[in-house]
Design a protein around this motif. Structure first.
Motif, PDB file in Angstrom:
ATOM      1  N   LYS A 197       0.845  -1.189   0.000  1.00 60.61           N
ATOM      2  CA  LYS A 197       0.000   0.000   0.000  1.00 60.61           C
ATOM      3  C   LYS A 197       0.884   1.244   0.000  1.00 60.61           C
ATOM      4  O   LYS A 197       1.961   1.272   0.613  1.00 60.61           O
ATOM      5  CB  LYS A 197      -0.924  -0.019   1.214  1.00 60.61           C
ATOM      6  N   PRO A 198       0.446   2.308  -0.694  1.00 56.93           N
ATOM      7  CA  PRO A 198       1.287   3.515  -0.855  1.00 56.93           C
ATOM      8  C   PRO A 198       1.799   4.088   0.457  1.00 56.93           C
ATOM      9  O   PRO A 198       2.941   4.560   0.522  1.00 56.93           O
ATOM     10  CB  PRO A 198       0.336   4.497  -1.561  1.00 56.93           C
ATOM     11  N   TYR A 199       0.986   4.059   1.510  1.00 58.88           N
ATOM     12  CA  TYR A 199       1.406   4.630   2.795  1.00 58.88           C
ATOM     13  C   TYR A 199       2.660   3.939   3.309  1.00 58.88           C
ATOM     14  O   TYR A 199       3.608   4.594   3.761  1.00 58.88           O
ATOM     15  CB  TYR A 199       0.273   4.505   3.811  1.00 58.88           C
ATOM     16  N   ALA A 207       5.828   4.603   0.973  1.00 59.88           N
ATOM     17  CA  ALA A 207       6.407   5.920   1.226  1.00 59.88           C
ATOM     18  C   ALA A 207       7.088   5.960   2.593  1.00 59.88           C
ATOM     19  O   ALA A 207       8.177   6.535   2.741  1.00 59.88           O
ATOM     20  CB  ALA A 207       5.312   6.992   1.139  1.00 59.88           C
ATOM     21  N   SER A 208       6.467   5.341   3.599  1.00 60.75           N
ATOM     22  CA  SER A 208       7.051   5.320   4.944  1.00 60.75           C
ATOM     23  C   SER A 208       8.388   4.589   4.954  1.00 60.75           C
ATOM     24  O   SER A 208       9.323   4.995   5.648  1.00 60.75           O
ATOM     25  CB  SER A 208       6.082   4.649   5.929  1.00 60.75           C
ATOM     26  N   PHE A 232       4.328  14.395   3.538  1.00 63.49           N
ATOM     27  CA  PHE A 232       3.881  13.011   3.721  1.00 63.49           C
ATOM     28  C   PHE A 232       2.696  12.941   4.685  1.00 63.49           C
ATOM     29  O   PHE A 232       1.698  12.257   4.421  1.00 63.49           O
ATOM     30  CB  PHE A 232       5.040  12.163   4.245  1.00 63.49           C
ATOM     31  N   THR A 265      -0.517  14.303   3.009  1.00 57.67           N
ATOM     32  CA  THR A 265      -1.050  13.616   1.828  1.00 57.67           C
ATOM     33  C   THR A 265      -1.263  12.117   2.007  1.00 57.67           C
ATOM     34  O   THR A 265      -2.094  11.532   1.312  1.00 57.67           O
ATOM     35  CB  THR A 265      -0.123  13.832   0.623  1.00 57.67           C
ATOM     36  N   CYS A 266      -0.529  11.485   2.930  1.00 58.28           N
ATOM     37  CA  CYS A 266      -0.619  10.028   3.105  1.00 58.28           C
ATOM     38  C   CYS A 266      -1.213   9.697   4.470  1.00 58.28           C
ATOM     39  O   CYS A 266      -0.663  10.102   5.492  1.00 58.28           O
ATOM     40  CB  CYS A 266       0.748   9.366   2.969  1.00 58.28           C
ATOM     41  N   LYS A 267      -2.297   8.993   4.469  1.00 57.30           N
ATOM     42  CA  LYS A 267      -2.935   8.555   5.701  1.00 57.30           C
ATOM     43  C   LYS A 267      -2.811   7.042   5.837  1.00 57.30           C
ATOM     44  O   LYS A 267      -2.852   6.317   4.827  1.00 57.30           O
ATOM     45  CB  LYS A 267      -4.412   8.944   5.719  1.00 57.30           C
TER      46      LYS A 267
END
Length: 289
Positions: free
Chosen positions: A23-25, A28-29, A123, A126-128
């Protein structure tokens, strides 16, 4: 033996973990977490970085950077002692790694520190963290339906979670509460949730504070006949929650779920219960991705 068992468990759940981590979150993390490592080790870039090493090798960690990383490891291990789910373990690692990266980048070059902080702010905005979308047997209340549902049938016991989507503790607890609903839901024992981050009036009515300082999220409340019987965490005279660990074992013991389940599952479905199910009892029996 314990190591082998843990490895087998990890491999068994690997497909699920693989989809979860994609998942994108979390992608990115991950890159935010290893950012300093990548910069310090990147060929063609690391040669131009400052270093305090005696040998002048700027592509390897100096003693102060190693000290900060060791301290980070100790903090993560201490925090993860109270972690319940895999999401909490990973979340603690991501959080404290970002804090360490801020310190490391500012120490290395103030411009890199400012850039990294800017990326962290972007981040967060925009990212949750992804919400739990797995199987559950839970009724979601609104501010207009919660009172009616709790008082509809005095024979039904409700366990209601008061939560907010922005709370990381609530997000981590979601799969635990869902699993309990699948195991213990029956005609006389129901599980419900209400988002008091969205319905502030419900927060005031049931005396559950949404303030991060109060640490009352999530809150579990047991209702019988529409009346509150008990809640966890308990709240002291100053309105602060008494520390309590939200794991499955504690909930089963404190709320006496096994005994409640044995009594409640014998309850025959009356007309009121059938009507309730027809009018929108929400059952998610298929995993959503």
């Amino acid at each position: 033996m314990g190591l082998i068992t843990g490895l087998c468990t990890f491999l068994y759940h690997l497909p699920q973990i693989y989809k979860w981590l994609l998942k994108p979150y979390y992608i990115a993390s991950f890159f935010m977490t290893v950012a300093f490592l990548l910069v310090r080790k990147a060929p063609g870039l690391c040669e131009y970085l400052a270093t305090q090493r005696e040998d002048g090798n700027s592509c390897d960690f100096d003693w102060r950077e190693l000290e900060i990383l060791m301290f980070l490891s100790a903090i993560v291990m201490m925090k993860n002692r109270r972690a319940i789910t895999l999401e909490q373990h990973i979340g603690n690692l991501f959080l404290f790694s970002k804090v360490a990266n801020v310190i490391l980048f500012f120490r290395l070059d103030i411009r890199l520190g400012i850039l990294y902080v800017s990326l962290c702010v972007a981040f967060i905005m925009t990212c949750k963290p992804p919400l739990y979308m797995g199987p559950e047997y839970i009724k979601y209340f609104s501010d207009t339906t919660i009172d009616e549902e709790l008082q509809r049938d005095s024979r039904v016991t409700w366990i209601v979670e008061f939560y907010a989507n922005w709370s990381s503790d609530c997000q981590s607890f979601a799969p635990v509460f869902a699993d309990l609903s699948l195991k213990y839901n029956c005609p006389g024992l129901r599980f419900g949730k209400v988002d008091i981050g969205r319905y502030g009036e419900v927060s005031q009515r049931y005396r559950v504070s949404t303030s991060p300082l109060a640490r009352q999220l999530p809150s579990l409340v047991l209702f019988q006949g529409g009346r509150e019987i008990m809640r966890r965490p308990m709240v002291d005279n100053k309105g602060r929650a008494v520390s309590w660990t939200f794991n499955e074992e504690n909930i089963i013991r404190e709320f006496n779920l096994n005994e409640l389940f044995q009594k409640s599952k014998k309850l025959n479905k009356g007309h009121g219960l059938k009507e309730e199910e027809q009018n929108g009892f929400q059952e998610n029996s298929v995993m959503h991705y």
